[in-house]
Design a protein around this motif. Structure first.
Motif, PDB file in Angstrom:
ATOM      1  N   LEU A 303       0.759  -1.190  -0.243  1.00  0.00           N
ATOM      2  CA  LEU A 303       0.108  -0.042  -0.163  1.00  0.00           C
ATOM      3  C   LEU A 303       0.895   1.375  -0.040  1.00  0.00           C
ATOM      4  O   LEU A 303       0.705   2.215  -0.820  1.00  0.00           O
ATOM      5  N   ALA A 304       1.866   1.346   0.820  1.00  0.00           N
ATOM      6  CA  ALA A 304       2.684   2.407   0.992  1.00  0.00           C
ATOM      7  C   ALA A 304       3.603   2.623  -0.345  1.00  0.00           C
ATOM      8  O   ALA A 304       3.718   3.714  -0.732  1.00  0.00           O
ATOM      9  N   ARG A 305       3.740   1.642  -0.954  1.00  0.00           N
ATOM     10  CA  ARG A 305       4.765   1.759  -2.345  1.00  0.00           C
ATOM     11  C   ARG A 305       3.305   2.206  -3.301  1.00  0.00           C
ATOM     12  O   ARG A 305       3.932   3.117  -4.086  1.00  0.00           O
ATOM     13  N   LEU A 306       2.165   1.700  -3.479  1.00  0.00           N
ATOM     14  CA  LEU A 306       1.420   2.436  -4.273  1.00  0.00           C
ATOM     15  C   LEU A 306       0.904   3.842  -3.904  1.00  0.00           C
ATOM     16  O   LEU A 306       0.849   4.517  -4.928  1.00  0.00           O
ATOM     17  N   HIS A 307       0.893   4.170  -2.891  1.00  0.00           N
ATOM     18  CA  HIS A 307       0.464   5.498  -2.554  1.00  0.00           C
ATOM     19  C   HIS A 307       1.662   6.499  -3.066  1.00  0.00           C
ATOM     20  O   HIS A 307       1.341   7.459  -3.168  1.00  0.00           O
ATOM     21  N   GLU A 308       2.884   5.935  -2.544  1.00  0.00           N
ATOM     22  CA  GLU A 308       4.092   6.992  -2.935  1.00  0.00           C
ATOM     23  C   GLU A 308       3.855   7.087  -4.376  1.00  0.00           C
ATOM     24  O   GLU A 308       4.308   7.997  -4.724  1.00  0.00           O
ATOM     25  N   ASP A 309       3.619   5.971  -5.211  1.00  0.00           N
ATOM     26  CA  ASP A 309       3.832   6.178  -6.625  1.00  0.00           C
ATOM     27  C   ASP A 309       2.856   6.913  -6.998  1.00  0.00           C
ATOM     28  O   ASP A 309       2.913   7.732  -8.059  1.00  0.00           O
ATOM     29  N   GLY A 310       1.493   6.830  -6.677  1.00  0.00           N
ATOM     30  CA  GLY A 310       0.574   7.803  -6.784  1.00  0.00           C
ATOM     31  C   GLY A 310      -0.499   7.464  -7.885  1.00  0.00           C
ATOM     32  O   GLY A 310      -1.285   7.972  -8.277  1.00  0.00           O
ATOM     33  N   LEU A 311      -0.054   6.326  -8.856  1.00  0.00           N
ATOM     34  CA  LEU A 311      -0.876   6.217  -9.854  1.00  0.00           C
ATOM     35  C   LEU A 311      -2.198   5.051  -9.678  1.00  0.00           C
ATOM     36  O   LEU A 311      -3.404   5.715 -10.171  1.00  0.00           O
ATOM     37  N   VAL A 312      -2.168   4.259  -8.766  1.00  0.00           N
ATOM     38  CA  VAL A 312      -3.102   3.793  -8.218  1.00  0.00           C
ATOM     39  C   VAL A 312      -3.371   3.841  -6.752  1.00  0.00           C
ATOM     40  O   VAL A 312      -2.408   3.700  -5.915  1.00  0.00           O
ATOM     41  N   TYR A 313      -4.462   4.088  -6.296  1.00  0.00           N
ATOM     42  CA  TYR A 313      -4.451   4.567  -4.977  1.00  0.00           C
ATOM     43  C   TYR A 313      -5.859   3.704  -4.045  1.00  0.00           C
ATOM     44  O   TYR A 313      -6.785   4.581  -4.051  1.00  0.00           O
ATOM     45  N   PRO A 314      -5.659   2.533  -3.878  1.00  0.00           N
ATOM     46  CA  PRO A 314      -6.380   1.655  -3.201  1.00  0.00           C
ATOM     47  C   PRO A 314      -6.498   2.323  -1.528  1.00  0.00           C
ATOM     48  O   PRO A 314      -5.528   2.890  -0.961  1.00  0.00           O
ATOM     49  N   SER A 315      -7.504   2.003  -0.858  1.00  0.00           N
ATOM     50  CA  SER A 315      -7.552   2.526   0.488  1.00  0.00           C
ATOM     51  C   SER A 315      -7.135   1.262   1.571  1.00  0.00           C
ATOM     52  O   SER A 315      -7.165   0.164   1.136  1.00  0.00           O
TER      53      SER A 315
END
Length: 358
Positions: A303-315
């Motif tokens: 999740l942290a990796r996805l949020h850092e990247d910002g393209l895909v943002y699951p909750s």
């Protein structure tokens, strides 16, 4: 107000009738446009509170709720917190949970047992679309049991109520129209701006009695003004964006939109299930996809990796006592390309975390 702004009121009323037709709800129901589903829940539950207590000889409008007969609320164990919040606003306190199955659907047998334990005036809060699984409560047996006991049934359908618009999804909402009030959000499916909730109450008089008011300086019509169906007097014309969305889509367009969101969810779930180390935790019957990695630490790292990247943002959330990633497919622009891109991005994030990259 109807006499001051008749055109805007007419647009809102048309939007309300279109909603009732699209969702196959009783045509004589009152429709109030509110800020969001929390307030829509509050509106429906206020009508329920006042009607149930009136049946016991208590007038909330003149007597308040202090000293009133105790009113209980029965809710599914996995209801959304906005229901609890609305009950708190109304002075009804914490609800009584009823057992739910592994997908968060209320157990009708457990409900019937709970109804038989007390003869207090009761509102049953059912759910159209569990926040993690997308699951729908079994409305037909819930409404039958509740009405046999003289209870009011309110449905929290923030995103799931829109399933009623699709013939292909009608099996999810059997018995939905037997309830007494419903709540939903337009921004979650119609992609209207925020501040676009909808409250629907079968007994139009009950909703007006809950929120109707008068003052010498206000213009008064023979028919109720929109502000007499909602908690606010000063309000923008929230029904206009809903009218615009429905006018743009048409009936077939709304059906296609809902079906495409569900199809995208299923495609997303199939793709994520192929990612090594990820597990799809829910039966994907609607627009929610909930996944987890092998342990909480890995899930949170992905999740942290996805949020850092910002393209895909699951909750981030917790379900069944584990950290999860929740994907809610409700944007009108979601298509096969977006689904494929999401799967690819998640796959890369999982690989980066499990291989110890960056």
């Amino acid at each position: 107000m109807r006499d001051a702004t008749p055109g805007v009121v007419a647009v809102e009323e048309v939007a309300g009738q279109w909603l009732l037709e699209a969702l196959d709800l009783p045509s004589s129901s009152a429709v109030g446009f509110v800020t969001g589903c929390t307030t829509a829940n509050l509106a429906g539950l206020a009508a329920a509170r006042d009607a149930l207590l009136a049946a016991r000889g208590w007038d909330v409008a003149t007597q308040g709720i202090q000293g009133a007969p105790r009113l209980r609320a029965l809710v599914g164990a996995e209801r959304h917190g906005s229901v609890d919040l609305a009950l708190r606003y109304l002075g009804l306190g914490a609800p009584t949970p009823v057992a739910a199955d592994a997908q968060g659907r209320m157990d009708p047998d457990a409900l019937r047992a709970a109804l038989g334990q007390d003869d207090a005036p009761t509102v049953v809060c059912a759910q159209a679309g569990n926040i993690h699984s997308g699951g729908f409560d079994p409305f037909a047996p819930i409404c039958a049991a509740a009405h046999d006991a003289g209870a009011w049934v309110h449905v929290d359908g923030a995103f799931g109520l829109w399933a009623a618009a699709s013939p292909a999804l009608r099996h999810l909402v059997v018995g939905l129209a037997d309830a007494d009030s419903w709540a939903t959000d337009a921004h979650k499916t119609l992609s209207t701006p925020y501040d676009s909730g909808v409250a629907v109450v079968r007994d139009a008089g009950a909703l007006r009695r809950a929120f109707g008011h008068s003052a010498d300086y206000l213009l008064h019509s023979q028919e109720p003004d929109p502000h007499e169906l909602v908690p606010e007097m000063s309000r923008r014309a929230r029904g206009v964006p809903v009218w615009a969305a429905l006018r743009s889509l048409g009936r077939s367009g709304l059906v296609d939109l809902v079906d495409r969101l569900v199809r995208s969810s299923r495609g997303l779930a199939m793709g994520l299930a192929e990612v090594p180390g990820l597990t799809v935790l829910n039966d994907v019957v609607y627009t929610q996809v909930t996944v987890a990695a092998v342990d909480d630490e890995t899930t949170l790292a992905v999740l942290a990796r996805l949020h850092e990247d910002g393209l895909v943002y699951p909750s981030a959330s917790r379900w069944h006592d584990r950290a999860v990633m929740r994907f809610s497919v409700s944007g009108y622009a979601t298509d096969d390309v977006a689904v494929a891109q999401t799967i690819r991005t998640v796959w890369e994030a999982v690989e980066a975390v499990t291989l110890g990259e960056g």
